[in-house]
Design a protein around this motif. Structure first.
Motif, PDB file in Angstrom:
ATOM      1  N   CYS A   2       1.009  -1.170  -0.045  1.00 30.98           N
ATOM      2  CA  CYS A   2      -0.101  -0.137   0.243  1.00 30.98           C
ATOM      3  C   CYS A   2       0.917   1.208   0.069  1.00 30.98           C
ATOM      4  CB  CYS A   2      -1.130  -0.170   1.204  1.00 30.98           C
ATOM      5  SG  CYS A   2      -1.992   1.263   1.498  1.00 30.98           S
ATOM      6  N   THR A   3       0.368   2.268  -0.756  1.00 28.41           N
ATOM      7  CA  THR A   3       1.184   3.686  -0.858  1.00 28.41           C
ATOM      8  C   THR A   3       0.513   4.791  -0.416  1.00 28.41           C
ATOM      9  OG1 THR A   3       2.516   2.566  -2.878  1.00 28.41           O
ATOM     10  CG2 THR A   3       2.563   4.991  -2.350  1.00 28.41           C
ATOM     11  N   LEU A   4       0.978   5.449   0.422  1.00 28.14           N
ATOM     12  CA  LEU A   4       0.467   6.654   1.048  1.00 28.14           C
ATOM     13  C   LEU A   4       0.936   7.961  -0.099  1.00 28.14           C
ATOM     14  CD1 LEU A   4      -1.157   8.480   3.024  1.00 28.14           C
ATOM     15  CD2 LEU A   4       0.832   8.409   4.304  1.00 28.14           C
ATOM     16  N   TYR A   5      -0.162   8.470  -0.626  1.00 27.50           N
ATOM     17  CA  TYR A   5       0.104   9.572  -1.612  1.00 27.50           C
ATOM     18  C   TYR A   5      -0.197  10.902  -0.954  1.00 27.50           C
ATOM     19  CZ  TYR A   5       0.197   5.963  -5.031  1.00 27.50           C
ATOM     20  OH  TYR A   5       0.417   4.843  -5.811  1.00 27.50           O
ATOM     21  N   ILE A   6       0.902  11.918  -0.866  1.00 25.50           N
ATOM     22  CA  ILE A   6       0.901  13.245  -0.324  1.00 25.50           C
ATOM     23  C   ILE A   6       1.107  14.077  -1.467  1.00 25.50           C
ATOM     24  CG2 ILE A   6       1.511  14.797   1.366  1.00 25.50           C
ATOM     25  CD1 ILE A   6       2.428  12.738   3.262  1.00 25.50           C
ATOM     26  N   ARG A   7      -0.061  14.842  -1.733  1.00 21.98           N
ATOM     27  CA  ARG A   7       0.187  15.693  -2.918  1.00 21.98           C
ATOM     28  C   ARG A   7      -0.152  17.431  -2.249  1.00 21.98           C
ATOM     29  NH1 ARG A   7       1.954  11.923  -5.455  1.00 21.98           N
ATOM     30  NH2 ARG A   7       0.404  10.770  -6.465  1.00 21.98           N
TER      31      ARG A   7
END
Length: 219
Positions: A2-7
């Protein structure tokens, strides 16, 4: 995995950048980031125990040797089947071998339920983990950040985060923890964003390449 994306356009990131001009300059330069989460919870905690008070490279080497010893995966049964001496042979200290063993024993005895731990609050998870030998505040925070991707965790005792804060705010080494504590209320309830971006400043080599955040060229 699982990947956490922070934009940078996320509400949480905009909140941080509106609250802190120096943080805004660093985040604007770094841009969006992605964090691969350690969704194998047992393995994640074992890795954090191994990583206590040693370098990332040394911890990675020990973890890889442990994996090989356990046949490729970290399991409760595998850990309980190994003696303290076998664990020490792959690089764990006597104390860390004891910690890993206690972790496995508490899971086997249902004193720590990793299968449902994500359902609990941050505070409850911290309490459960700190009940295990060798797991303190830092290790529990690493689990909240790197396994569960929780949103409001500022790891003020993490050396990497402290180093990045020292660089970002131009303070002495003796003041780098206190500056995090001082700034913390500004970032609540999105303090994990700060933790991840300060780590990213380390990973990208910004604190080595640039004397200060003012040298970063941002649009």
């Amino acid at each position: 995995m699982c990947t956490l994306y922070i934009r940078t356009q996320d509400e949480s990131v905009r909140f941080i950048t509106n609250s802190d001009p120096l943080m805004k300059r660093m985040i604007t330069f770094i841009d969006d980031i992605e964090i691969p989460l350690r969704t194998d919870y047992l393995s994640s905690i074992v890795r954090s125990i191994i990583g206590q008070e040693i370098s990332v490279s040394a911890a990675s080497a020990i973890y890889e040797r442990l994996l090989k010893l356990l046949g490729g995966s970290v399991t409760v049964e595998g850990l309980l089947a190994k003696s303290e001496e076998e664990l020490k042979q792959v690089g764990l200290t006597t104390r860390k071998a004891e910690y890993v063993n206690d972790l496995a024993e508490k899971i086997a005895a249902n004193e720590l339920d990793l299968n449902h731990i994500a359902e609990y609050s941050d505070e409850s998870i911290m309490e459960q983990l700190i009940n295990v030998k060798g797991i303190g505040k830092w290790t529990a925070e690493m689990f909240l950040l790197l396994s569960l991707g929780r949103g409001d965790v500022l790891a003020v005792d993490d050396v990497g985060i402290q180093r990045a804060a020292e660089w970002l705010y131009g303070v002495d080494k003796s003041e780098r923890r206190s500056i995090l504590v001082e700034k913390s209320p500004l970032w609540k309830p999105y303090r994990s964003v700060v933790s991840f971006y300060l780590w990213e400043a380390i990973h990208l080599g910004l604190i080595k390449e640039y004397k200060s955040v003012d040298e970063l060229e941002v649009q």
